[in-house]
Design an enzyme around this catalytic site. Sequence first.
Site, mmCIF file in Angstrom:
data_model
loop_
_atom_site.group_PDB
_atom_site.id
_atom_site.type_symbol
_atom_site.label_atom_id
_atom_site.label_comp_id
_atom_site.label_asym_id
_atom_site.label_seq_id
_atom_site.Cartn_x
_atom_site.Cartn_y
_atom_site.Cartn_z
ATOM 1 N N GLY A 220 4.570 30.699 -7.245
ATOM 2 C CA GLY A 220 4.096 31.103 -8.583
ATOM 3 C C GLY A 220 3.753 32.570 -8.618
ATOM 4 O O GLY A 220 4.155 33.329 -7.738
ATOM 5 N N ASN A 221 3.030 32.977 -9.646
ATOM 6 C CA ASN A 221 2.587 34.371 -9.723
ATOM 7 C C ASN A 221 1.233 34.432 -10.424
ATOM 8 O O ASN A 221 0.706 33.426 -10.868
ATOM 9 C CB ASN A 221 3.642 35.243 -10.423
ATOM 10 C CG ASN A 221 3.911 34.778 -11.839
ATOM 11 O OD1 ASN A 221 3.037 34.831 -12.692
ATOM 12 N ND2 ASN A 221 5.126 34.290 -12.079
ATOM 13 N N TYR A 222 0.683 35.642 -10.510
ATOM 14 C CA TYR A 222 -0.702 35.815 -10.990
ATOM 15 C C TYR A 222 -0.850 35.846 -12.512
ATOM 16 O O TYR A 222 -1.924 36.099 -13.018
ATOM 17 C CB TYR A 222 -1.280 37.110 -10.431
ATOM 18 C CG TYR A 222 -1.526 37.095 -8.945
ATOM 19 C CD1 TYR A 222 -2.390 36.158 -8.385
ATOM 20 C CD2 TYR A 222 -0.901 38.015 -8.107
ATOM 21 C CE1 TYR A 222 -2.623 36.146 -7.021
ATOM 22 C CE2 TYR A 222 -1.136 38.008 -6.741
ATOM 23 C CZ TYR A 222 -1.996 37.075 -6.198
ATOM 24 O OH TYR A 222 -2.234 37.055 -4.860
#
Length: 409
Positions: A220-222
């Site tokens: 995923g990412n932030y």
Amino acid sequence: MQKPEIKAAVESILKGKHIVLGITGGIAAYKSVTLLRLLVKAGAEVQVVITPAGKEFITPVTLSSLSGKPVVSEFFTANTGEWHSHVDLGLWADLMVIAPATASTIGKMANGIADNMLVTTYLSAKEHVMIAPAMDLDMMAHPSTVRNLATLESYGVEIIEPAAGELASHLMGKGRMEEPENIFSRIERFFMKQCDMLGKKVAITAGPTYEKLDPVRFIGNYSSGKMGFALAEECAARGAEVTLVCGPVSLQTANPNIHRIDVESAEEMLEASREPFANADMGIFAAAVADYRPESRAESKLKREGVEEMSLRLVKNPDIAATLASVKREGQLFVGFALETDNAHANALGKLRKKNLDMVVLNSLQDKGAGFGTDTNKVTILRKDGTERSFPLKSKREVAADIIAEILS
Ligand code: C5P
């Protein structure tokens, strides 16, 4: 003839709107009950703030039963010591209406005499304020009232002029509070004026995507989704019908005109976005879509025992913006985001062309307060025609308003 979707939008213009209704101590306070009922029936959330004198004319029990919220009058609740925050009320409200507004309250508002909860709330108000004066004809005509009303008008307060007629004193003249139905129409008109996107359909992607490795892990990412959600709220507040396709985020939508579709992966986001973007007048791609996903997904949890090294094979995800913008119809306007660490400008322009977008909103991770997770952003908007505009650091909601203003212009 009004289009059916515009007619429906007009009818629901007050739905979900936050209104502070201030009531002061005048005979006309009984008419505020009708105004409150009209607002609640139209779907508005109303917080009544009443002055101590107002309570002599109408009981908080009547008002709280109708509004469904405890009436606020004092700075503190006597038995619990709970503090009522006028600042929070000012931030919560979309509009403040004081009806009736007595000469005393008008005088206090004009001169900053904050000795009760209502005037304090007014002084903290960031939203538009309307007042409906009600008093005897001589009080209305007194130079101090005339001057105080002129002062309030110069502060941007909208004065709903009282009508002429028989007053509580049985004298005839100007001073009767405007009828609640007419005040209600003024409120409707106020919200209508803000609705420059009435009848428009907007589709927005927001948040990250999660690409599953196994039942408990993902890539995923932030991204927090805050920018996309702020855009959705801004468009909905301006009357648009919004579909928000979002990845896993911990945010709530407030406006009932936002239709939210929750997804997890890039492929799910693309599928869920096809129809809303095909039907939209405007499409905004604010999601941080994972560029790659694991080639295969384990059905059960991957174990580390006996595995010293692991390599992941990734395959490319679809580019949602490029895919949907490649079938863009005449009249549709699509906007993308570019979050860059270096070569920001050239990269953003490249995206604009390659993805067939009309506008790209560029934010750089090198700017403090811009990008992922923050409540603020600093953007440059690049248009297809080669023009661009840079904005200072602002809250994401203000940035959303700037982006929408650029699109509408
Ligand atoms: O190419 P890049 O990821 O930097 O492009 C960013 C823009 O493209 C954003 O508007 C983003 O929402 C969109 N995008 C997308 N699908 C992808 C990758 C990016 O919609 N797979």
